[in-house]
Design a protein around this motif. Structure first.
Motif, mmCIF file in Angstrom:
data_model
loop_
_atom_site.group_PDB
_atom_site.id
_atom_site.type_symbol
_atom_site.label_atom_id
_atom_site.label_comp_id
_atom_site.label_asym_id
_atom_site.label_seq_id
_atom_site.Cartn_x
_atom_site.Cartn_y
_atom_site.Cartn_z
ATOM 1 N N PRO A 97 5.133 13.138 -13.794
ATOM 2 C CA PRO A 97 4.889 11.967 -12.952
ATOM 3 C C PRO A 97 5.890 10.838 -13.174
ATOM 4 O O PRO A 97 6.088 10.003 -12.296
ATOM 5 N N ALA A 98 6.525 10.828 -14.350
ATOM 6 C CA ALA A 98 7.527 9.789 -14.631
ATOM 7 C C ALA A 98 8.697 9.842 -13.658
ATOM 8 O O ALA A 98 9.422 8.854 -13.492
ATOM 9 N N ILE A 101 0.853 -1.188 0.000
ATOM 10 C CA ILE A 101 0.000 0.000 0.000
ATOM 11 C C ILE A 101 0.887 1.236 0.000
ATOM 12 O O ILE A 101 1.770 1.379 0.846
ATOM 13 N N VAL A 102 0.668 2.111 -0.965
ATOM 14 C CA VAL A 102 1.378 3.390 -1.023
ATOM 15 C C VAL A 102 0.343 4.507 -0.952
ATOM 16 O O VAL A 102 -0.577 4.565 -1.769
ATOM 17 N N ASN A 103 0.481 5.361 0.031
ATOM 18 C CA ASN A 103 -0.424 6.488 0.223
ATOM 19 C C ASN A 103 0.259 7.782 -0.203
ATOM 20 O O ASN A 103 1.475 7.915 -0.078
ATOM 21 N N THR A 104 -0.537 8.739 -0.652
ATOM 22 C CA THR A 104 0.015 10.003 -1.128
ATOM 23 C C THR A 104 -0.313 11.127 -0.154
ATOM 24 O O THR A 104 -1.478 11.499 0.008
ATOM 25 N N ILE A 118 6.865 2.197 -7.786
ATOM 26 C CA ILE A 118 7.071 0.808 -8.216
ATOM 27 C C ILE A 118 7.978 0.065 -7.246
ATOM 28 O O ILE A 118 7.709 -1.079 -6.863
ATOM 29 N N ALA A 119 9.061 0.715 -6.814
ATOM 30 C CA ALA A 119 9.966 0.080 -5.858
ATOM 31 C C ALA A 119 9.252 -0.252 -4.556
ATOM 32 O O ALA A 119 9.462 -1.326 -3.961
ATOM 33 N N LEU A 120 8.380 0.652 -4.109
ATOM 34 C CA LEU A 120 7.657 0.442 -2.854
ATOM 35 C C LEU A 120 6.542 -0.589 -2.991
ATOM 36 O O LEU A 120 6.000 -1.059 -1.979
ATOM 37 N N VAL A 178 10.869 -4.560 -1.325
ATOM 38 C CA VAL A 178 10.786 -3.148 -0.958
ATOM 39 C C VAL A 178 12.061 -2.755 -0.216
ATOM 40 O O VAL A 178 12.466 -3.420 0.733
ATOM 41 N N PRO A 179 12.722 -1.670 -0.624
ATOM 42 C CA PRO A 179 13.956 -1.257 0.046
ATOM 43 C C PRO A 179 13.714 -0.931 1.520
ATOM 44 O O PRO A 179 12.621 -0.512 1.911
#
Length: 248
Positions: free
Chosen positions: A151-152, A82-85, A159-161, A166-167
């Motif tokens: 956005p690129a 899950i990635v939140n902004t 993507i990594a997250l 995941v780092p």
């Protein structure tokens, strides 16, 4: 590239409908990126209840409802990303964005709490604060800034997250990202000043007398608490502080 995308026109306020589209078409949900947003910028004295509620509803409640709908599937399969902004407006504040800043910092608090709960299910939760030229910001940013804020420059971190590897630290982290710049942001706390607990009452005047020590980040004692336990460590260390021990 061989991928498949399916659109959904539901508002993120109806997270169940959003997630149902993924389940109906793909049978599972592995990744959730909470990224929907709106702006209703006004100086605080001019903000209406509707402008406040609309922003809170899309950003904060939308993050909640989509996550709430996806979470049981991720728990069952013992996997999820899950990635939140959030936003630098939430982290640092921004003029005319009290509604937006409140929602965005709420998202960060939500993400950090969820990261603690979900780690045992192999569900990793992180938060990004992006600078990106999107439909949301196209009306408020000049063209040259929009070009630099493509956005690129943000997507690779997302993507990594969301990957299988995941780092570190893996979950519960906050990253600022944009225009090729990638960084992790963390809290810093001054070393503070511990008043003896046997000297009562503690007065506002006593606090003012020690103010420079209370706010000093440069005396070598500042730390970077990463958890509630870290936050309490300095408080607990003051439990034994008396006028006889003179412990700071």
């Amino acid at each position: 590239m061989g991928g498949k995308a399916v659109g959904n026109k539901a508002s993120v306020e109806d997270g169940a409908a959003v997630v149902k589209t993924a389940i109906d078409n793909f049978g599972r949900i592995d990744i959730l990126v909470n990224n929907a947003g709106i702006l209703r910028d006004k100086a605080f004295g001019n903000v209406t209840d509707k402008q406040w509620n609309d922003v809170i509803s899309i950003h904060l409640r939308g993050t909640y409802t989509c996550t709430k709908a996806a979470y049981p599937y991720m728990v069952e399969q013992k996997y999820g990303r899950i990635v939140n902004t959030t936003s630098t407006s939430g982290i640092y504040g921004n003029f005319g964005q009290a509604n937006y800043a409140a929602a965005k910092l709420g998202i960060l608090g939500f993400a950090r709490a969820l990261a603690l709960e979900s780690k045992k299910y192999n569900i990793l939760v992180n938060t990004i604060a992006p600078n990106a030229g999107t439909q949301l910001t196209a009306s408020v940013l000049p063209a040259d800034i929009l070009e630099a804020f493509k956005p690129a420059y943000v997507a690779p971190l997302v993507i990594a997250l969301c990957s299988d590897k995941v780092p570190a630290p893996g979950t519960g982290a906050l990253y600022e990202v944009g225009s090729g710049y990638q960084a992790r942001t963390r809290w810093q706390r001054s070393g503070g000043y511990g008043f003896p607990l046997d000297v009562k009452p503690l007065t506002p005047e006593a606090i003012v007398r020690e103010w420079e020590k209370i706010i000093d980040f440069d005396d070598g004692r500042a730390d970077y608490p990463e958890s509630g336990e870290d936050g309490l460590r300095a408080v607990k260390a003051n439990f034994g502080n008396t006028s006889k021990t003179a412990k700071l």
